[in-house]
Design a protein around this motif. Sequence first.
Motif, PDB file in Angstrom:
ATOM      1  N   GLU A 108      -1.832  11.097 -15.466  1.00 16.03           N
ATOM      2  CA  GLU A 108      -2.006  10.672 -16.824  1.00 16.03           C
ATOM      3  C   GLU A 108      -1.526   9.215 -16.942  1.00 16.03           C
ATOM      4  O   GLU A 108      -2.457   8.591 -17.656  1.00 16.03           O
ATOM      5  N   VAL A 109      -0.434   8.599 -16.404  1.00 18.46           N
ATOM      6  CA  VAL A 109      -0.402   7.346 -16.480  1.00 18.46           C
ATOM      7  C   VAL A 109      -1.522   6.624 -15.854  1.00 18.46           C
ATOM      8  O   VAL A 109      -1.989   5.572 -16.335  1.00 18.46           O
ATOM      9  N   SER A 110      -1.880   7.064 -14.801  1.00 14.45           N
ATOM     10  CA  SER A 110      -3.062   6.328 -14.037  1.00 14.45           C
ATOM     11  C   SER A 110      -4.292   6.101 -15.110  1.00 14.45           C
ATOM     12  O   SER A 110      -5.109   5.007 -15.014  1.00 14.45           O
ATOM     13  N   ALA A 111      -4.490   7.203 -15.543  1.00 17.27           N
ATOM     14  CA  ALA A 111      -5.899   7.520 -16.225  1.00 17.27           C
ATOM     15  C   ALA A 111      -5.608   6.389 -17.463  1.00 17.27           C
ATOM     16  O   ALA A 111      -6.773   5.837 -18.109  1.00 17.27           O
ATOM     17  N   VAL A 112      -4.637   6.436 -18.237  1.00 15.70           N
ATOM     18  CA  VAL A 112      -4.591   5.761 -19.475  1.00 15.70           C
ATOM     19  C   VAL A 112      -4.414   4.375 -19.214  1.00 15.70           C
ATOM     20  O   VAL A 112      -4.985   3.694 -20.253  1.00 15.70           O
ATOM     21  N   LEU A 113      -3.938   3.711 -17.966  1.00 24.23           N
ATOM     22  CA  LEU A 113      -3.780   2.599 -17.863  1.00 24.23           C
ATOM     23  C   LEU A 113      -5.187   1.885 -17.132  1.00 24.23           C
ATOM     24  O   LEU A 113      -5.211   0.688 -16.769  1.00 24.23           O
ATOM     25  N   ASP A 148       3.827  12.566  -6.465  1.00 26.13           N
ATOM     26  CA  ASP A 148       2.194  13.441  -6.319  1.00 26.13           C
ATOM     27  C   ASP A 148       1.785  13.105  -7.613  1.00 26.13           C
ATOM     28  O   ASP A 148       2.531  12.597  -8.715  1.00 26.13           O
ATOM     29  N   MET A 149       0.412  13.407  -7.785  1.00 30.59           N
ATOM     30  CA  MET A 149      -0.245  13.076  -8.968  1.00 30.59           C
ATOM     31  C   MET A 149       0.358  13.895 -10.316  1.00 30.59           C
ATOM     32  O   MET A 149       0.227  13.643 -11.292  1.00 30.59           O
ATOM     33  N   LEU A 150       0.939  15.087  -9.927  1.00 28.59           N
ATOM     34  CA  LEU A 150       1.541  15.791 -10.969  1.00 28.59           C
ATOM     35  C   LEU A 150       3.021  15.768 -11.225  1.00 28.59           C
ATOM     36  O   LEU A 150       3.629  16.183 -12.030  1.00 28.59           O
ATOM     37  N   THR A 151       3.335  14.537 -10.531  1.00 30.15           N
ATOM     38  CA  THR A 151       4.937  14.283 -10.744  1.00 30.15           C
ATOM     39  C   THR A 151       5.042  13.871 -12.146  1.00 30.15           C
ATOM     40  O   THR A 151       4.335  12.876 -12.562  1.00 30.15           O
ATOM     41  N   LEU A 152       6.154  14.317 -12.844  1.00 27.20           N
ATOM     42  CA  LEU A 152       6.507  13.902 -14.428  1.00 27.20           C
ATOM     43  C   LEU A 152       7.464  12.874 -14.424  1.00 27.20           C
ATOM     44  O   LEU A 152       8.373  12.728 -13.408  1.00 27.20           O
ATOM     45  N   VAL A 153       7.053  11.603 -15.033  1.00 30.04           N
ATOM     46  CA  VAL A 153       7.898  10.745 -15.272  1.00 30.04           C
ATOM     47  C   VAL A 153       8.353  10.553 -16.521  1.00 30.04           C
ATOM     48  O   VAL A 153       7.497  10.699 -17.345  1.00 30.04           O
ATOM     49  N   VAL A 154       9.537  10.090 -16.898  1.00 32.29           N
ATOM     50  CA  VAL A 154      10.133   9.657 -18.245  1.00 32.29           C
ATOM     51  C   VAL A 154      10.952   8.582 -18.286  1.00 32.29           C
ATOM     52  O   VAL A 154      11.500   8.542 -17.098  1.00 32.29           O
ATOM     53  N   CYS A 155      11.162   7.842 -19.278  1.00 30.55           N
ATOM     54  CA  CYS A 155      12.176   6.727 -19.143  1.00 30.55           C
ATOM     55  C   CYS A 155      13.419   7.214 -18.997  1.00 30.55           C
ATOM     56  O   CYS A 155      13.780   8.337 -19.676  1.00 30.55           O
ATOM     57  N   ALA A 156      14.260   6.775 -18.397  1.00 28.22           N
ATOM     58  CA  ALA A 156      15.771   7.080 -17.985  1.00 28.22           C
ATOM     59  C   ALA A 156      16.496   7.012 -19.421  1.00 28.22           C
ATOM     60  O   ALA A 156      16.309   5.860 -20.130  1.00 28.22           O
ATOM     61  N   PRO A 157      17.275   7.936 -19.521  1.00 30.16           N
ATOM     62  CA  PRO A 157      18.252   7.920 -20.933  1.00 30.16           C
ATOM     63  C   PRO A 157      18.873   6.587 -21.137  1.00 30.16           C
ATOM     64  O   PRO A 157      18.942   5.917 -22.149  1.00 30.16           O
ATOM     65  N   LEU A 186      -4.906   5.660  -8.732  1.00 33.52           N
ATOM     66  CA  LEU A 186      -3.813   6.479  -8.613  1.00 33.52           C
ATOM     67  C   LEU A 186      -2.746   5.886  -7.701  1.00 33.52           C
ATOM     68  O   LEU A 186      -1.476   5.866  -7.873  1.00 33.52           O
ATOM     69  N   ALA A 187      -3.227   5.391  -6.599  1.00 31.21           N
ATOM     70  CA  ALA A 187      -2.212   4.909  -5.437  1.00 31.21           C
ATOM     71  C   ALA A 187      -1.583   3.425  -5.986  1.00 31.21           C
ATOM     72  O   ALA A 187      -0.419   3.436  -5.731  1.00 31.21           O
ATOM     73  N   VAL A 188      -2.151   2.792  -6.907  1.00 31.71           N
ATOM     74  CA  VAL A 188      -1.608   1.583  -7.519  1.00 31.71           C
ATOM     75  C   VAL A 188      -0.401   2.158  -8.521  1.00 31.71           C
ATOM     76  O   VAL A 188       0.798   1.784  -8.350  1.00 31.71           O
ATOM     77  N   THR A 200       0.845  -1.290   0.118  1.00 29.68           N
ATOM     78  CA  THR A 200      -0.048   0.200  -0.035  1.00 29.68           C
ATOM     79  C   THR A 200       0.912   1.460  -0.070  1.00 29.68           C
ATOM     80  O   THR A 200       0.249   2.430   0.020  1.00 29.68           O
ATOM     81  N   VAL A 201       2.228   0.999  -0.024  1.00 24.36           N
ATOM     82  CA  VAL A 201       3.303   2.103   0.023  1.00 24.36           C
ATOM     83  C   VAL A 201       4.306   1.978  -0.919  1.00 24.36           C
ATOM     84  O   VAL A 201       4.407   0.690  -1.217  1.00 24.36           O
ATOM     85  N   GLY A 202       4.926   2.871  -1.472  1.00 18.61           N
ATOM     86  CA  GLY A 202       5.810   2.710  -2.553  1.00 18.61           C
ATOM     87  C   GLY A 202       7.070   2.817  -2.078  1.00 18.61           C
ATOM     88  O   GLY A 202       7.292   2.363  -0.725  1.00 18.61           O
ATOM     89  N   ALA A 203       8.107   2.766  -3.058  1.00 18.26           N
ATOM     90  CA  ALA A 203       9.501   2.433  -2.554  1.00 18.26           C
ATOM     91  C   ALA A 203      10.060   3.700  -1.859  1.00 18.26           C
ATOM     92  O   ALA A 203      11.527   3.645  -2.109  1.00 18.26           O
ATOM     93  N   GLY A 204       9.431   4.744  -1.480  1.00 16.11           N
ATOM     94  CA  GLY A 204      10.174   5.808  -0.761  1.00 16.11           C
ATOM     95  C   GLY A 204      10.274   6.806  -1.312  1.00 16.11           C
ATOM     96  O   GLY A 204      10.809   7.927  -0.945  1.00 16.11           O
ATOM     97  N   HIS A 205       9.564   7.001  -2.806  1.00 19.12           N
ATOM     98  CA  HIS A 205       9.631   8.181  -3.380  1.00 19.12           C
ATOM     99  C   HIS A 205       8.214   8.974  -3.229  1.00 19.12           C
ATOM    100  O   HIS A 205       7.051   8.337  -3.075  1.00 19.12           O
ATOM    101  N   GLU A 206       8.200  10.004  -2.728  1.00 22.36           N
ATOM    102  CA  GLU A 206       7.034  10.745  -2.477  1.00 22.36           C
ATOM    103  C   GLU A 206       6.518  11.403  -3.797  1.00 22.36           C
ATOM    104  O   GLU A 206       7.086  12.318  -4.519  1.00 22.36           O
TER     105      GLU A 206
END
Length: 123
Positions: free
Chosen positions: A70-75, A34-43, A79-81, A26-32
């Motif tokens: 956006e990831v949550s909505a598309v998939l 937010d629903m507005l946090t931007l994520v992108v594939c690491a180079p 949001l918590a998952v 029910t909790v993640g790997a220690g990263h806070e």
Amino acid sequence: MKHDDTSWFDEDAPLLRPYAVTRGRTVGAGHELDMLTLVVCAPRAPRLRRTEPEYTDIMRLCQVPQSVAEVSAVLHLPLAVTKILVGDLIGEGYLDFRAPMQTDIGPNDVNLLRAVLDGIRRL
């Protein structure tokens, strides 16, 4: 009276419960995140070793920057998952993230509220 055994089945319902996707976490790997946090594939992300389709879908979506929402909505995941799965990929070096920018404008900023109301009226 004939009883239909499939009447309880909802075709739009997910086949897996959200806690099954996160293996009960029910909790993640220690990263806070937010629903507005931007994520992108690491180079220089390593080759994805996870076989779960949700992780593959997240990596596919994040070829371009996406917010966690956006990831949550598309998939079609809660949001918590999504935060937990994205946090896993960040922790393993597959995704980079950037927290949303903080501004001095608060939710009670009268000028901002007036500007939003004016914009809505123009619609």
